[in-house]
Write a protein that holds these residues in place. Structure first.
Motif, PDB file in Angstrom:
ATOM      1  N   SER A  15      11.031   6.482 -10.217  1.00 38.79           N
ATOM      2  CA  SER A  15       9.881   6.177  -9.354  1.00 38.79           C
ATOM      3  C   SER A  15       8.657   5.806 -10.178  1.00 38.79           C
ATOM      4  O   SER A  15       7.858   4.974  -9.747  1.00 38.79           O
ATOM      5  CB  SER A  15       9.578   7.341  -8.410  1.00 38.79           C
ATOM      6  OG  SER A  15       9.321   8.512  -9.127  1.00 38.79           O
ATOM      7  N   TYR A  16       8.516   6.376 -11.369  1.00 41.81           N
ATOM      8  CA  TYR A  16       7.408   5.966 -12.238  1.00 41.81           C
ATOM      9  C   TYR A  16       7.615   4.530 -12.713  1.00 41.81           C
ATOM     10  O   TYR A  16       6.677   3.736 -12.736  1.00 41.81           O
ATOM     11  CB  TYR A  16       7.273   6.894 -13.441  1.00 41.81           C
ATOM     12  CG  TYR A  16       6.129   6.500 -14.344  1.00 41.81           C
ATOM     13  CD1 TYR A  16       4.827   6.819 -14.002  1.00 41.81           C
ATOM     14  CD2 TYR A  16       6.349   5.784 -15.513  1.00 41.81           C
ATOM     15  CE1 TYR A  16       3.753   6.443 -14.805  1.00 41.81           C
ATOM     16  CE2 TYR A  16       5.293   5.407 -16.322  1.00 41.81           C
ATOM     17  CZ  TYR A  16       4.008   5.737 -15.964  1.00 41.81           C
ATOM     18  OH  TYR A  16       2.964   5.352 -16.761  1.00 41.81           O
ATOM     19  N   ALA A  18       9.291   2.213 -11.097  1.00 38.33           N
ATOM     20  CA  ALA A  18       9.061   1.347  -9.933  1.00 38.33           C
ATOM     21  C   ALA A  18       7.573   1.142  -9.694  1.00 38.33           C
ATOM     22  O   ALA A  18       7.128   0.022  -9.408  1.00 38.33           O
ATOM     23  CB  ALA A  18       9.719   1.951  -8.695  1.00 38.33           C
ATOM     24  N   ALA A  19       6.791   2.192  -9.846  1.00 42.60           N
ATOM     25  CA  ALA A  19       5.345   2.079  -9.646  1.00 42.60           C
ATOM     26  C   ALA A  19       4.714   1.217 -10.735  1.00 42.60           C
ATOM     27  O   ALA A  19       3.824   0.413 -10.460  1.00 42.60           O
ATOM     28  CB  ALA A  19       4.705   3.460  -9.633  1.00 42.60           C
ATOM     29  N   SER A  21       6.177  -1.205 -12.448  1.00 41.35           N
ATOM     30  CA  SER A  21       6.579  -2.609 -12.324  1.00 41.35           C
ATOM     31  C   SER A  21       6.134  -3.244 -11.010  1.00 41.35           C
ATOM     32  O   SER A  21       6.119  -4.473 -10.896  1.00 41.35           O
ATOM     33  CB  SER A  21       8.093  -2.739 -12.479  1.00 41.35           C
ATOM     34  OG  SER A  21       8.757  -2.030 -11.466  1.00 41.35           O
ATOM     35  N   ALA A  22       5.744  -2.452 -10.024  1.00 39.45           N
ATOM     36  CA  ALA A  22       5.279  -3.008  -8.743  1.00 39.45           C
ATOM     37  C   ALA A  22       4.022  -3.830  -8.943  1.00 39.45           C
ATOM     38  O   ALA A  22       3.787  -4.811  -8.234  1.00 39.45           O
ATOM     39  CB  ALA A  22       5.025  -1.888  -7.744  1.00 39.45           C
ATOM     40  N   SER A  67       4.747   9.430  -4.526  1.00 39.78           N
ATOM     41  CA  SER A  67       5.188   8.235  -5.252  1.00 39.78           C
ATOM     42  C   SER A  67       5.010   6.971  -4.417  1.00 39.78           C
ATOM     43  O   SER A  67       4.715   5.906  -4.960  1.00 39.78           O
ATOM     44  CB  SER A  67       6.650   8.383  -5.689  1.00 39.78           C
ATOM     45  OG  SER A  67       7.495   8.524  -4.578  1.00 39.78           O
ATOM     46  N   THR A  68       5.139   7.064  -3.122  1.00 41.05           N
ATOM     47  CA  THR A  68       4.936   5.904  -2.252  1.00 41.05           C
ATOM     48  C   THR A  68       3.483   5.442  -2.300  1.00 41.05           C
ATOM     49  O   THR A  68       3.210   4.239  -2.378  1.00 41.05           O
ATOM     50  CB  THR A  68       5.319   6.243  -0.797  1.00 41.05           C
ATOM     51  OG1 THR A  68       6.655   6.727  -0.777  1.00 41.05           O
ATOM     52  CG2 THR A  68       5.204   5.038   0.094  1.00 41.05           C
ATOM     53  N   VAL A  71       2.954   3.537  -5.566  1.00 39.95           N
ATOM     54  CA  VAL A  71       3.497   2.179  -5.533  1.00 39.95           C
ATOM     55  C   VAL A  71       2.573   1.262  -4.732  1.00 39.95           C
ATOM     56  O   VAL A  71       2.271   0.144  -5.158  1.00 39.95           O
ATOM     57  CB  VAL A  71       4.932   2.170  -4.957  1.00 39.95           C
ATOM     58  CG1 VAL A  71       5.404   0.755  -4.672  1.00 39.95           C
ATOM     59  CG2 VAL A  71       5.885   2.862  -5.905  1.00 39.95           C
ATOM     60  N   ARG A  74      -0.527   0.505  -6.739  1.00 46.04           N
ATOM     61  CA  ARG A  74      -0.237  -0.444  -7.815  1.00 46.04           C
ATOM     62  C   ARG A  74      -0.041  -1.860  -7.272  1.00 46.04           C
ATOM     63  O   ARG A  74      -0.423  -2.828  -7.924  1.00 46.04           O
ATOM     64  CB  ARG A  74       0.998  -0.004  -8.597  1.00 46.04           C
ATOM     65  CG  ARG A  74       0.830   1.291  -9.340  1.00 46.04           C
ATOM     66  CD  ARG A  74      -0.074   1.158 -10.525  1.00 46.04           C
ATOM     67  NE  ARG A  74       0.562   0.338 -11.530  1.00 46.04           N
ATOM     68  CZ  ARG A  74      -0.005  -0.067 -12.646  1.00 46.04           C
ATOM     69  NH1 ARG A  74      -1.234   0.278 -12.912  1.00 46.04           N
ATOM     70  NH2 ARG A  74       0.640  -0.816 -13.500  1.00 46.04           N
ATOM     71  N   LEU A  75       0.547  -2.000  -6.096  1.00 48.20           N
ATOM     72  CA  LEU A  75       0.696  -3.318  -5.480  1.00 48.20           C
ATOM     73  C   LEU A  75      -0.674  -3.930  -5.166  1.00 48.20           C
ATOM     74  O   LEU A  75      -0.919  -5.103  -5.448  1.00 48.20           O
ATOM     75  CB  LEU A  75       1.534  -3.223  -4.202  1.00 48.20           C
ATOM     76  CG  LEU A  75       3.027  -2.981  -4.390  1.00 48.20           C
ATOM     77  CD1 LEU A  75       3.674  -2.662  -3.050  1.00 48.20           C
ATOM     78  CD2 LEU A  75       3.700  -4.184  -5.024  1.00 48.20           C
TER      79      LEU A  75
END
Length: 100
Positions: A15-16, A18-19, A21-22, A67-68, A71, A74-75
């Motif tokens: 999840s880190y 994913a965040a 790279s988002a 975590s959501t 993300v 970060r988006l």
């Protein structure tokens, strides 16, 4: 930041990642539309909007608890940051121009 975020928000390695790279997904997606808005609205207005949004998105990272949320933050940060460097480069080019 990774060790602190992992312990505070209970992030796994996946999840880190994913965040982290988002950010790049929206950065690539919004770079061209941001340049179009820059040319239509003018650099002072557009850079003020971009940098204010960037600051709010960066500051909102401090209030992330899941975590959501990380993300999503970060988006949004990637979307705002996509226009920052091209906008600054365009503004500097307008001031100094091209000397041939």
């Amino acid at each position: 930041a990774a060790p602190l975020m992992r312990s505070t928000v209970n992030l796994s390695d996946a999840s880190y990642g994913a965040a982290a790279s988002a950010f790049f997904a929206t950065y690539v997606l919004f770079e061209v539309p941001s340049n179009i808005c820059l040319s239509r609205l003018g650099s002072p207005r557009w850079l003020a909007f971009i940098l204010a949004g960037w600051g709010v998105a960066a500051a909102s990272t401090a209030f992330v608890t899941t975590s959501t949320q990380l993300v999503i933050t970060r988006l949004v940060l990637g979307a705002f940051e996509a226009g920052a460097f091209p906008g600054c480069a365009y503004t500097v080019q307008q001031w100094y121009g091209c000397k041939r």
